[in-house]
Design a protein around this motif. Structure first.
Motif, mmCIF file in Angstrom:
data_model
loop_
_atom_site.group_PDB
_atom_site.id
_atom_site.type_symbol
_atom_site.label_atom_id
_atom_site.label_comp_id
_atom_site.label_asym_id
_atom_site.label_seq_id
_atom_site.Cartn_x
_atom_site.Cartn_y
_atom_site.Cartn_z
ATOM 1 N N ASP A 83 0.909 -1.240 0.020
ATOM 2 C CA ASP A 83 0.008 -0.025 -0.064
ATOM 3 C C ASP A 83 0.925 1.227 -0.011
ATOM 4 O O ASP A 83 2.030 1.149 0.809
ATOM 5 C CB ASP A 83 -0.831 0.109 1.154
ATOM 6 N N VAL A 118 0.932 5.001 0.940
ATOM 7 C CA VAL A 118 0.508 5.967 1.825
ATOM 8 C C VAL A 118 1.274 7.539 1.656
ATOM 9 O O VAL A 118 2.639 7.422 1.430
ATOM 10 C CB VAL A 118 0.420 5.717 3.248
ATOM 11 N N ARG A 151 -3.253 4.871 -1.306
ATOM 12 C CA ARG A 151 -4.436 3.871 -0.559
ATOM 13 C C ARG A 151 -5.098 5.065 0.361
ATOM 14 O O ARG A 151 -6.110 5.151 0.559
ATOM 15 C CB ARG A 151 -3.932 2.712 0.141
ATOM 16 N N LYS A 152 -4.041 6.002 0.912
ATOM 17 C CA LYS A 152 -4.405 7.005 1.806
ATOM 18 C C LYS A 152 -3.629 8.202 1.453
ATOM 19 O O LYS A 152 -2.299 8.160 1.311
ATOM 20 C CB LYS A 152 -4.368 6.511 3.112
#
Length: 321
Positions: free
Chosen positions: A293, A295, A317-318
């Motif tokens: 992921d 970020v 993802r964030k």
């Protein structure tokens, strides 16, 4: 080049988790980690969740024990010795230092490690495919090519990358060696800065000022507990700080590509269940973390003088704004 996949495979190791535990008596699982921080806590919680999903519920079919070494290798060794004296069914050792301590303390009690970067270099297993002995577990070996690509996309002119690490941690030594081996291909230089305890982390980061274009923090347990010190140096000197795990982005790093450590804990717990049901650790290949992921922290990027390309941002993802 694309650097992330958002899907996280649960893995065949978890396929059996829904079945009930065969044992009528309680089993004892003793868990330890070298230090407490959110990622390692997530591994611990994932182990416990996997056990419960297999029918080993604490207080009913399971005695679950956890102790942290609070960052001290000597305490990790003491905890391992204590556990061996109590003779649990399985010892779960999270991080390389705790795994090394447990493996050194017993050749009889099964040891399942979690979140160990390089179990072969750490002397825990003979090989990933055929561990041998009484030890096996899960590895969070880093996707270093993806990490270098991430740094280059955000800092296109990067020539030198600084790495803050504890040379007493085998996992970090292995990571720095791997980065040095990859550096020529990527056209970058690597300068390391040693911090043997958390109080040294800021000074180590400060020693890189004027020498590097970016700072990279590996999955080092010592540095992870004081990552704000590295971020502070980056903010003061407009040097972008990148991390190997995503929790550090919430704490101020510009960006990271990391694993879901709760899922890694579940993978670790799945291996514990297999041991409880009669499999020998030495016959069980090491399981590698899967999925990654991205970020990104836009506030930190701006404060450290870099811009995250829109194409990269769209993969995150964030995004912390």
């Amino acid at each position: 080049m694309p650097i992330i996949r958002r899907t996280l495979a649960a893995g065949a190791a978890l396929a059996f988790l829904s079945s009930a535990a065969p044992a009528a008596d309680k089993v004892a699982v003793a868990v330890t980690a070298v230090v407490e921080h959110p990622l390692l806590d997530a591994v611990r919680d994932g182990v416990k969740a996997a056990l419960e999903e297999s029918g080993y519920k604490e207080g009913e079919a399971l005695v679950f024990q956890y102790e942290s070494a609070q960052g001290s290798p000597a305490t990790a060794a003491q905890i391992a010795q204590k556990y061996v004296g109590e003779a649990p069914d399985v010892i779960v050792a999270i991080t390389t230092p705790s795994a090394q301590a447990a493996a050194a303390a017993t050749r009889d009690i099964p040891v399942v490690f979690g979140a160990v970067t390089d179990p072969v270099a750490a002397g825990l297993v003979a090989s990933r495919e055929h561990p041998g002995g009484n030890v096996t577990g899960t590895s969070d070996a880093l996707p270093l090519a993806d990490h270098l690509d991430l740094v280059r996309q955000i800092v296109p002119a990067v020539k030198t990358i600084g790495v803050v690490f504890n040379p007493a941690e085998a996992n970090s030594v292995s990571t720095v060696a791997a980065l040095r081996g990859m550096a020529p291909e990527w056209g970058v230089g690597i300068i390391d800065a040693a911090a043997t305890k958390t109080a040294d982390v800021r000074a180590a980061a400060q020693s890189l000022v004027g020498k590097v274009d970016a700072i990279y923090v590996p999955t080092d347990n010592t540095v992870a507990t004081a990552v704000e010190s590295v971020v502070g140096v980056g903010l003061e000197n407009r040097i972008p700080v990148f991390a190997a795990e995503t929790e550090s982005v919430a704490r101020g790093a510009v960006a990271a590509i990391g694993f879901d450590y709760f899922q890694l804990g579940r993978e670790t717990g799945a291996m514990v269940v297999r041991v409880l049901r009669g499999e020998k650790p030495g016959d069980m290949p090491v399981v590698n973390a899967r999925g990654s992921d991205l970020v990104v922290n836009l506030a930190s990027a701006a404060a450290m003088g870099v811009t995250v390309p829109p194409a990269l941002l769209s993969q995150a993802r964030k995004v912390i704004r």
